[in-house]
Design an enzyme around this catalytic site. Structure first.
Site, PDB file in Angstrom:
ATOM      1  CE  LYS A  34      -4.114  -1.793   2.432  1.00 13.34           C
ATOM      2  NZ  LYS A  34      -4.956  -1.341   1.587  1.00 13.34           N
ATOM      3  CB  SER A  63      11.295  -8.212  21.606  1.00 10.43           C
ATOM      4  OG  SER A  63      12.218  -8.316  20.672  1.00 10.43           O
ATOM      5  CE  LYS A  67       4.413  -4.478  24.247  1.00 12.00           C
ATOM      6  NZ  LYS A  67       4.391  -3.814  23.083  1.00 12.00           N
ATOM      7  CG  HIS A 134       4.031   5.649  18.053  1.00 15.46           C
ATOM      8  ND1 HIS A 134       4.535   5.020  19.151  1.00 15.46           N
ATOM      9  CD2 HIS A 134       4.825   6.343  17.396  1.00 15.46           C
ATOM     10  CE1 HIS A 134       5.644   5.572  19.197  1.00 15.46           C
ATOM     11  NE2 HIS A 134       5.987   6.178  17.969  1.00 15.46           N
ATOM     12  CD  GLU A 153       4.186   0.820  17.188  1.00 16.29           C
ATOM     13  OE1 GLU A 153       3.955   1.016  18.277  1.00 16.29           O
ATOM     14  OE2 GLU A 153       5.553   0.234  16.848  1.00 16.29           O
TER      15      GLU A 153
HETATM   16  P1  0O2 Z   1      10.809  -1.743  19.348  1.00 16.39           P
HETATM   17  O1  0O2 Z   1      11.972  -2.616  19.199  1.00 16.39           O
HETATM   18  O2  0O2 Z   1      11.237  -0.221  18.694  1.00 16.39           O
HETATM   19  O3  0O2 Z   1       9.388  -1.935  18.828  1.00 16.39           O
HETATM   20  P2  0O2 Z   1       3.962  -0.699  24.169  1.00 16.39           P
HETATM   21  O4  0O2 Z   1       5.045  -1.197  24.807  1.00 16.39           O
HETATM   22  O5  0O2 Z   1       4.064  -0.564  22.648  1.00 16.39           O
HETATM   23  O6  0O2 Z   1       2.808  -1.448  24.406  1.00 16.39           O
HETATM   24  P3  0O2 Z   1       3.783   2.068  24.651  1.00 16.39           P
HETATM   25  O7  0O2 Z   1       5.386   2.439  25.236  1.00 16.39           O
HETATM   26  O8  0O2 Z   1       2.876   2.882  25.136  1.00 16.39           O
HETATM   27  O9  0O2 Z   1       3.597   0.559  24.680  1.00 16.39           O
HETATM   28  O10 0O2 Z   1       3.838   2.528  22.997  1.00 16.39           O
HETATM   29  P4  0O2 Z   1       4.498   3.487  22.250  1.00 16.39           P
HETATM   30  O11 0O2 Z   1       4.320   4.947  23.151  1.00 16.39           O
HETATM   31  O12 0O2 Z   1       3.600   3.636  20.957  1.00 16.39           O
HETATM   32  O13 0O2 Z   1       5.850   3.337  21.821  1.00 16.39           O
HETATM   33  C1  0O2 Z   1       6.155   1.992  21.250  1.00 16.39           C
HETATM   34  C2  0O2 Z   1       7.364   2.343  20.322  1.00 16.39           C
HETATM   35  O14 0O2 Z   1       7.742   3.715  20.225  1.00 16.39           O
HETATM   36  C3  0O2 Z   1       8.959   1.525  20.887  1.00 16.39           C
HETATM   37  O15 0O2 Z   1       8.945   0.245  20.661  1.00 16.39           O
HETATM   38  C4  0O2 Z   1       9.981   2.476  20.158  1.00 16.39           C
HETATM   39  O16 0O2 Z   1      10.005   1.843  18.862  1.00 16.39           O
HETATM   40  C5  0O2 Z   1       9.200   3.750  20.143  1.00 16.39           C
HETATM   41  N1  0O2 Z   1       9.315   4.738  21.236  1.00 16.39           N
HETATM   42  C6  0O2 Z   1       8.472   5.140  22.207  1.00 16.39           C
HETATM   43  N2  0O2 Z   1       8.945   5.728  22.823  1.00 16.39           N
HETATM   44  C7  0O2 Z   1      10.322   6.199  22.732  1.00 16.39           C
HETATM   45  C8  0O2 Z   1      11.594   6.895  23.077  1.00 16.39           C
HETATM   46  O17 0O2 Z   1      11.382   7.677  24.168  1.00 16.39           O
HETATM   47  N3  0O2 Z   1      12.434   6.880  22.293  1.00 16.39           N
HETATM   48  C9  0O2 Z   1      12.800   6.182  21.094  1.00 16.39           C
HETATM   49  N4  0O2 Z   1      13.845   6.033  20.659  1.00 16.39           N
HETATM   50  N5  0O2 Z   1      11.807   5.325  20.952  1.00 16.39           N
HETATM   51  C10 0O2 Z   1      10.654   5.481  21.510  1.00 16.39           C
HETATM   52  P5  0O2 Z   1       9.638  -0.620  21.491  1.00 16.39           P
HETATM   53  O18 0O2 Z   1       8.489  -1.739  21.906  1.00 16.39           O
HETATM   54  O19 0O2 Z   1      10.164   0.020  22.686  1.00 16.39           O
HETATM   55  O20 0O2 Z   1      10.745  -1.265  20.753  1.00 16.39           O
END
Ligand code: 0O2
Length: 251
Positions: A34, A63, A67, A134, A153
């Protein structure tokens, strides 16, 4: 338990897990297609490409397990399917902030994409300075025997936001999440600088766009002036005749 039965049970579990992950791979393939279509069509119509770069990933089994433990989730496939909504992830990097919302609209206007959740860390950046849009969407995946709605996502951000996020991620990884205060303060400053850079680039982009559209209007006016009009008219007539000849041939 008999060793053979044990092996068969493990094999069945491994197959079930592989099939579970495969559905997420298909969902990624669908959304990536898409995005490619939007990119190509947008380039064709507007002579401009709002998408700089895309990357996608499937969460690794490690991971997923991490989680489950961190969030105290029920360790069953149906529970993981419902509560872990980032097993399939796509990141879209754009040049300008306005592109982010344009891409979001283009994707969410598609009938088979259901927007489940939208976290706007651009309007409301995280305390550390993190900015990104997001989206959690659900897409249908059609298989030989069933249709499944799968969570994906989608993170959409500018190049500056992405640069900041990857550096911050590296710093947190290096310091094992305990980052010295001086660095967190500097990261916050860098996030503000990135926002300012995005603002300036967007303003420049708008200016150039207006100039380009003025030039295009002038060029159009020039071609529409009577003294130049006979050339395209002749061309149009010739093309018209060509079409008529083709019609005659068909008959
Ligand atoms: P990966 O390996 O990148 O996937 P969730 O854990 O998703 O249920 P959350 O924290 O509410 O809960 O989700 P959110 O806020 O949508 O953020 C999820 C993803 O956004 C993270 O995935 C990161 O990829 C990115 N992210 C969020 N906050 C930050 C931040 O402060 N710094 C950076 N560099 N990235 C961020 P994962 O699962 O951490 O890892």
């Amino acid at each position: 338990m008999n060793t053979n039965i044990q092996i068969n049970k493990l094999k069945a579990m491994a197959d079930e897990l592989k099939r579970f992950m495969l559905v997420y791979k298909f969902a990624l393939d669908e959304v990536n297609t898409k995005i490619s279509i939007l990119k190509e069509e947008f380039q064709f119509i507007h002579d401009y490409n709002p998408i700089e770069h895309t990357s996608s990933r499937l969460k690794s089994p490690e991971s997923i397990l991490g989680k489950i433990v961190r969030k105290n989730m029920e360790p069953t496939l149906p529970a993981i399917k419902e509560s872990m909504r980032d097993i399939a992830g796509i990141r879209i990097t754009c040049s300008f902030r306005s592109d982010i919302y344009r891409i979001k609209e283009m994707l969410c206007n598609q009938k088979d994409i259901e927007l489940v959740e939208c976290k706007d860390y651009i309007e409301n950046p995280k305390k550390n300075g993190y900015q990104s849009l997001h989206l959690i969407v659900k897409v249908p995946v059609f298989m030989s025997d069933r249709e499944e709605k799968v969570y994906v996502e989608i993170q959409i951000r500018t190049i500056a936001m992405d640069f900041w996020a990857s550096l911050e991620h590296k710093i947190y990884y290096k310091y094992d999440n305990v980052v010295p205060e001086r660095l967190t303060a500097e990261l916050k400053e860098a996030a503000l600088a990135a926002t300012e850079l995005d603002r300036k680039m967007e303003a420049l982009h708008q200016e150039v766009k207006e100039l380009k559209s003025d030039d295009e209007n002038k060029l159009m006016e020039f071609h529409l002036e009577e003294k130049h009009f006979n050339i395209p008219m002749k061309l149009i007539e010739m093309v018209g005749e060509g079409i008529n000849d083709k019609d005659k041939l068909k008959k």
